[in-house]
Design a protein around this motif. Structure first.
Motif, PDB file in Angstrom:
ATOM      1  N   LEU A 279       0.822  -1.212   0.000  1.00  0.00           N
ATOM      2  CA  LEU A 279       0.000   0.000   0.000  1.00  0.00           C
ATOM      3  C   LEU A 279       0.858   1.265   0.000  1.00  0.00           C
ATOM      4  O   LEU A 279       0.503   2.271  -0.618  1.00  0.00           O
ATOM      5  CB  LEU A 279      -0.927   0.002   1.215  1.00  0.00           C
TER       6      LEU A 279
ATOM      7  N   GLU B 233       0.523   4.347  -2.839  1.00  0.00           N
ATOM      8  CA  GLU B 233       0.288   5.765  -2.578  1.00  0.00           C
ATOM      9  C   GLU B 233       1.501   6.620  -2.922  1.00  0.00           C
ATOM     10  O   GLU B 233       1.350   7.749  -3.421  1.00  0.00           O
ATOM     11  CB  GLU B 233      -0.116   5.972  -1.115  1.00  0.00           C
TER      12      GLU B 233
ATOM     13  N   ALA C  76      -4.758   2.621   0.646  1.00  0.00           N
ATOM     14  CA  ALA C  76      -3.402   3.179   0.621  1.00  0.00           C
ATOM     15  C   ALA C  76      -3.372   4.592   1.198  1.00  0.00           C
ATOM     16  O   ALA C  76      -2.466   4.938   1.968  1.00  0.00           O
ATOM     17  CB  ALA C  76      -2.870   3.172  -0.810  1.00  0.00           C
TER      18      ALA C  76
ATOM     19  N   TRP D 191      -1.459   5.808   4.668  1.00  0.00           N
ATOM     20  CA  TRP D 191      -0.517   6.940   4.645  1.00  0.00           C
ATOM     21  C   TRP D 191      -0.857   7.914   5.776  1.00  0.00           C
ATOM     22  O   TRP D 191       0.039   8.318   6.531  1.00  0.00           O
ATOM     23  CB  TRP D 191      -0.596   7.640   3.297  1.00  0.00           C
TER      24      TRP D 191
END
Length: 319
Positions: free
Chosen positions: A192, A196, A304, A308
């Motif tokens: 992920l 991102e 994702a 983050w």
């Protein structure tokens, strides 16, 4: 894509005829296994490799082969990095930024697997904190050093199929701890993060990809009981899913091949934001099998973005 490679391809197969003179590469985890072979293969083609490791004495001994095989201007420099300590991660990133030399490729290779329940220096669950958060902080802090057309390669694993990330309980404060569930969460996070990072940086030509190296006998399994490891291998060697090739344990040069393929050889637009295995793009698959393919949740852009944001919150930095 260019030439066709597969599960038995080695780093030397993938990089045959490739000249990396003038390229600068960061590889984490160069004290053993895949990290050493990755650094060796790149330096042998002329790359200047910066190898990061927690134990510099061990890394210096392990990377003698890298210095021996370096050619066409290839070289190795070692820097200290303990991914289980944000203070160490930040000190490493600060030193690299102060030096100001750019990177054409960053390989987030280091990691731990199936270790007993514990925490990093900052109180994070060991596997999530080391495998994901340490790399998340390091890579984002040095992102400005990545040249246009640079790539980030995150070492993930088919182990991501054990579990999606749990952003409500990343440190197993309410969830019973299971070694491979924790490992699975951290490996899903590696995928992920690539998804991102790629979305955020693709417009300037910087791409990110996650790779599964395959099953390899390395120090990564040091926390596993040998009998438990044998049982896992036997499970994987059992009748393969329809359309899948029989499972086999790879050599270290075969295991590192997908890393260098994705970082150097594969078409950046084809692999950017994706998950690769056996030197090709993996297909999204579901079911109970632990073999082949990538779970949809590991490539989900909303997942994702949420990871983050949670990662920024956990380490106390925004990027």
């Amino acid at each position: 894509m260019t030439a066709s490679f597969g599960a038995t391809s080695t780093t030397d197969d993938v990089l045959a005829g490739v000249d990396l003179s003038g390229r600068r590469v960061l590889v984490t985890g160069v004290s053993a296994g895949l990290g050493v072979e990755t650094a060796r293969a790149l330096a042998a083609r002329g790359a200047r490799v910066v190898g990061a490791a927690r134990d510099l004495g061990k890394a210096h001994r392990a990377t003698e082969v890298v210095r021996r095989d370096a050619a066409n201007g290839g070289a190795l420099e070692l820097v200290e990095l303990d991914l289980a300590s944000l203070a160490s991660v930040r000190a490493c990133a600060d030193a690299l930024n102060t030096a100001g030399e750019t990177f054409d490729l960053v390989i987030a290779n280091a990691g731990v697997m199936a270790c007993p329940k514990g925490t990093t220096a900052d109180g994070f669950e060991t596997q999530f904190g080391t495998n994901h958060l340490g790399h998340f902080a390091l890579v984002n802090r040095i992102a400005g050093l990545m040249t246009p057309r640079a790539r980030l390669v995150n070492l993930a694993s088919a182990g991501h199929r054990f579990a999606d990330v749990d952003l409500d309980d990343p440190n197993f404060e309410r969830t019973p701890y299971e070694e491979f569930i924790a490992y699975g969460r951290s490996k899903t996070a590696n995928v992920l993060f690539a998804v991102e990072f790629d979305r955020r940086h693709a417009s300037r030509g910087v791409r990110a990809v996650a790779v599964h190296p395959g099953g390899i006998h390395t120090e990564l399994a040091r926390h596993m009981d040998p009998a438990e490891l044998d049982r896992l291998i036997a499970t994987l060697e059992a009748a393969p899913p329809a359309g899948s090739a029989p499972f086999f344990m790879k050599t270290i040069p075969q295991g590192a091949a997908t890393t260098v393929w994705a970082g150097v050889v594969a078409d950046a637009d084809a692999v950017g934001g994706r998950y690769c295995e056996d030197c090709h793009l993996a297909e999204i698959t579901e079911g109970d099998a632990l073999r082949d393919g990538v779970r949809a949740y590991a490539l989900d852009p909303d997942n994702a973005r949420a990871l983050w944001a949670k990662s920024e919150e956990m380490i106390g930095e925004r990027f």
